[in-house]
Design a protein around this motif. Structure first.
Motif, short mmCIF file in Angstrom:
data_model
loop_
_atom_site.label_atom_id
_atom_site.label_comp_id
_atom_site.label_asym_id
_atom_site.label_seq_id
_atom_site.Cartn_x
_atom_site.Cartn_y
_atom_site.Cartn_z
N THR A 1 0.70 -1.34 -0.01
CA THR A 1 0.07 0.03 0.06
C THR A 1 0.68 1.13 -0.03
N LEU A 2 1.97 1.12 -0.14
CA LEU A 2 2.89 2.14 -0.03
C LEU A 2 2.76 3.13 -1.19
N ALA A 3 2.20 2.75 -2.17
CA ALA A 3 2.02 4.00 -3.34
C ALA A 3 0.94 4.75 -3.09
N LEU A 4 0.24 4.37 -2.18
CA LEU A 4 -1.02 5.49 -1.66
C LEU A 4 -0.49 6.48 -0.66
N GLY B 1 19.33 -4.08 -11.39
CA GLY B 1 18.97 -4.99 -12.34
C GLY B 1 19.75 -6.24 -12.55
N SER B 2 20.97 -6.02 -12.53
CA SER B 2 22.02 -7.06 -12.84
C SER B 2 22.73 -7.68 -11.45
N LYS B 3 21.95 -7.46 -10.57
CA LYS B 3 22.43 -7.76 -9.10
C LYS B 3 22.21 -9.49 -9.01
N PRO B 4 22.85 -10.35 -8.50
CA PRO B 4 22.55 -11.63 -8.52
C PRO B 4 21.34 -11.90 -7.58
N GLY B 5 20.52 -12.69 -8.27
CA GLY B 5 19.33 -13.04 -7.58
C GLY B 5 18.03 -12.12 -7.98
N VAL B 6 18.21 -10.91 -8.48
CA VAL B 6 17.24 -10.02 -8.81
C VAL B 6 16.74 -10.63 -10.25
N VAL B 7 15.32 -10.97 -10.43
CA VAL B 7 14.78 -11.60 -11.69
C VAL B 7 13.79 -10.72 -11.95
N GLY B 8 13.50 -9.53 -11.44
CA GLY B 8 12.56 -8.50 -11.91
C GLY B 8 12.49 -7.33 -10.68
N PHE B 9 11.12 -6.64 -11.30
CA PHE B 9 10.62 -5.62 -10.20
C PHE B 9 9.18 -5.64 -10.18
N LEU B 10 8.76 -5.31 -9.00
CA LEU B 10 7.38 -5.26 -8.81
C LEU B 10 6.87 -4.01 -8.72
N VAL B 11 5.82 -3.83 -9.21
CA VAL B 11 4.94 -2.58 -9.15
C VAL B 11 3.64 -2.86 -8.45
N THR B 12 3.37 -2.09 -7.21
CA THR B 12 2.22 -2.35 -6.42
C THR B 12 1.04 -1.44 -7.27
N GLY B 13 -0.16 -2.40 -7.31
CA GLY B 13 -1.04 -2.11 -8.34
C GLY B 13 -1.99 -1.30 -7.68
N ASN B 14 -2.09 -0.86 -6.24
CA ASN B 14 -2.93 0.14 -5.81
C ASN B 14 -2.33 1.57 -6.02
N ARG B 15 -2.45 2.18 -7.06
CA ARG B 15 -1.63 3.39 -7.22
C ARG B 15 -2.53 3.96 -8.36
#
Length: 224
Positions: free
Chosen positions: A42-45, A96-110
């Protein structure tokens, strides 16, 4: 405290919690776990966009410095503060190129219209790095129309598919799926049963008003 988890690190590498998590994953036969910031949905709100940016940066540093380097069976989708396109791009480029990072998440409630041009560099950077972009909404009844409900159960049931459908429509009709065909986009916990309804409604409207989605080369349902 007795019976609870210890403070995160206590100087140990890796932190104690990682060993416990991996132990549980092994017990139930899971090879990899993708960590994402559930407590930040809920941080985007929040009315202060700079707070979202600051927490996103801190979370990215913590995950890539304190967790991911020590356990190859834990991957992560880092939080992307889509209230700030420039910072979002910087985070993709830096982490984005750090080990273990496979993507990024956008919180939908925005409320951002994420198909507008200021976000195109972010989509391009994700596609270039073969990173997944995820959307995850949350049950929330603090704003219209969900505050018309009397229970959290109803708001939770409907807010997940509604918020994800809004962003999905904008991404498709805004031409993001056409412009970035190799970008993997994932919508979490919205319920697959809603997709035929969304496809049918959007195709019908598009065939009557194709001029309002000039970037599309095929029906919306084909992108979806």
């Amino acid at each position: 405290k007795p019976g609870g988890w210890p403070p995160l690190s206590q100087g140990s590498r890796p932190p104690v919690q990682i060993a416990r998590l991996v132990s549980e994953l092994t017990r139930i036969g899971v090879d990899y776990s993708i960590l994402f910031p559930n407590d930040m949905l809920t941080l985007a709100l929040h009315p202060q966009g700079e707070l979202e940016v600051a927490v996103a940066k801190a979370y990215a540093r913590w995950a890539t410095e304190e967790v991911l380097p020590y356990e190859p069976r834990i991957w992560s989708m880092l939080y992307l503060p889509f209230s700030d396109p420039k910072t979002s791009l910087q985070l993709v480029e830096e982490f984005g190129s750090k080990p273990g990072v496979v993507g990024f998440l956008v919180t939908g409630n925005r409320n951002e219209r994420i198909h507008h041009n200021e976000w195109m560099p972010v989509f391009a950077a994700l596609e270039e790095r073969n990173l997944t972009l995820g959307f995850h909404a949350v049950g929330y009844w603090g704003i219209r129309p969900f505050n018309m409900f009397d229970t959290f159960l109803t708001a939770h049931s409907l807010s997940f598919p509604i918020y994800n459908a809004i962003h999905l429509f904008n991404l498709v009709l805004g031409g993001v799926a056409e412009r970035f065909p190799d970008l993997r986009i994932v919508f979490f916990e919205a319920g697959a049963a809603i997709m035929p309804l969304l496809m049918a409604r959007l195709d019908t409207a598009f065939m009557m008003r194709p001029s309002e989605a000039p970037l599309l080369k095929k029906k919306p349902s084909e992108y979806m």
